[in-house]
Motif scaffolding. Structure first.
Motif, PDB file in Angstrom:
ATOM      1  N   ASP A  87       0.797  -1.399  -0.087  1.00 27.67           N
ATOM      2  CA  ASP A  87       0.126   0.257   0.027  1.00 27.67           C
ATOM      3  C   ASP A  87       0.700   1.597   0.278  1.00 27.67           C
ATOM      4  N   ILE A  90       2.381   1.725  -3.790  1.00 31.44           N
ATOM      5  CA  ILE A  90       1.170   2.097  -4.713  1.00 31.44           C
ATOM      6  C   ILE A  90       0.551   3.729  -4.121  1.00 31.44           C
ATOM      7  N   LYS A  91       0.835   4.059  -2.790  1.00 28.17           N
ATOM      8  CA  LYS A  91       0.831   5.532  -2.452  1.00 28.17           C
ATOM      9  C   LYS A  91       2.077   6.457  -2.890  1.00 28.17           C
ATOM     10  N   GLN A  92       3.595   5.869  -3.252  1.00 33.51           N
ATOM     11  CA  GLN A  92       4.265   6.778  -3.138  1.00 33.51           C
ATOM     12  C   GLN A  92       4.250   6.714  -4.676  1.00 33.51           C
ATOM     13  N   LYS A  93       4.014   6.238  -5.390  1.00 30.25           N
ATOM     14  CA  LYS A  93       4.429   6.230  -6.957  1.00 30.25           C
ATOM     15  C   LYS A  93       2.979   6.842  -7.647  1.00 30.25           C
ATOM     16  N   THR A  94       1.404   6.497  -7.090  1.00 31.98           N
ATOM     17  CA  THR A  94       0.288   7.739  -7.254  1.00 31.98           C
ATOM     18  C   THR A  94       0.941   8.814  -7.034  1.00 31.98           C
ATOM     19  N   GLN A  95       1.766   9.233  -5.765  1.00 33.46           N
ATOM     20  CA  GLN A  95       2.293  10.597  -5.818  1.00 33.46           C
ATOM     21  C   GLN A  95       2.954  11.189  -6.619  1.00 33.46           C
ATOM     22  N   GLN A  97       3.923  10.286  -9.484  1.00 33.06           N
ATOM     23  CA  GLN A  97       2.387  10.335 -11.110  1.00 33.06           C
ATOM     24  C   GLN A  97       1.868  11.564 -11.162  1.00 33.06           C
ATOM     25  N   TRP A  98       1.507  12.222  -9.486  1.00 35.78           N
ATOM     26  CA  TRP A  98       0.478  13.356  -9.606  1.00 35.78           C
ATOM     27  C   TRP A  98       1.660  14.495 -10.149  1.00 35.78           C
ATOM     28  N   GLU A 101       2.383  14.646 -13.418  1.00 37.41           N
ATOM     29  CA  GLU A 101       1.445  15.308 -13.975  1.00 37.41           C
ATOM     30  C   GLU A 101       1.294  16.804 -14.211  1.00 37.41           C
TER      31      GLU A 101
END
Length: 111
Positions: A87, A90-95, A97-98, A101
Motif C-alpha cells: 500500500d 502504491i501511494k508513493q507511486k501515485t504521488q 505520478q501526480w 502530471e
C-alpha cells in the motif's frame, strides 16, 4: 544509514549540480537493489501470503488446535506487514505520478 553514507561519500568529479545529480542517481540505484535484497518483490510476497493464509485457515478448520491458531496468527501478521508495504509503495507511486502530471500541466498552462 551505512549504505546511504557509503554511497554518498563516493567521489564524483564535476560541478556541484552534476555531482549532486550523479550521487542521487547512484543512491536511488543502490537503495533499489538494497530494497530487493531486503524485502524481495513485495507484490509476489503479498500473493504468496494470500495463499499461505488460505492454507492455514483450511488447516485450522480441519483441526482447531492451538498450534494451527498460532500458525494462522503468525502468517496473518506477516501478510498484514506486506500488505502495508504494498500500500505504501502504491501511494508513493501515485504521488510521484501526480507530481509529474502536475508539473506537466502547469508547464502547459504557462505557454
Amino acid at each position: 544509514m551505512e549504505i546511504v553514507t557509503a554511497c554518498w561519500n563516493e567521489p564524483i568529479e564535476g560541478n556541484p549540480m552534476w555531482t549532486f545529480h550523479q550521487k542521487m542517481k547512484s543512491l536511488a540505484s543502490t537503495l533499489s537493489g538494497w530494497s530487493k535484497m531486503q524485502f524481495g518483490d513485495i507484490y509476489a510476497k503479498v500473493t504468496e501470503f494470500e495463499e499461505r493464509v488460505k492454507v492455514a485457515e483450511d488447516n485450522l478448520i480441519q483441526s482447531n488446535t492451538e498450534k494451527h491458531r498460532e500458525e494462522l496468527h503468525g502468517i496473518n501478521a506477516e501478510y498484514s506487514r506486506y500488505m502495508k508495504l504494498e500500500d505504501s509503495i502504491i501511494k508513493q507511486k501515485t504521488q510521484l505520478q501526480w507530481f509529474k502530471e502536475g508539473d506537466g500541466n502547469s508547464n502547459n498552462s504557462m505557454h
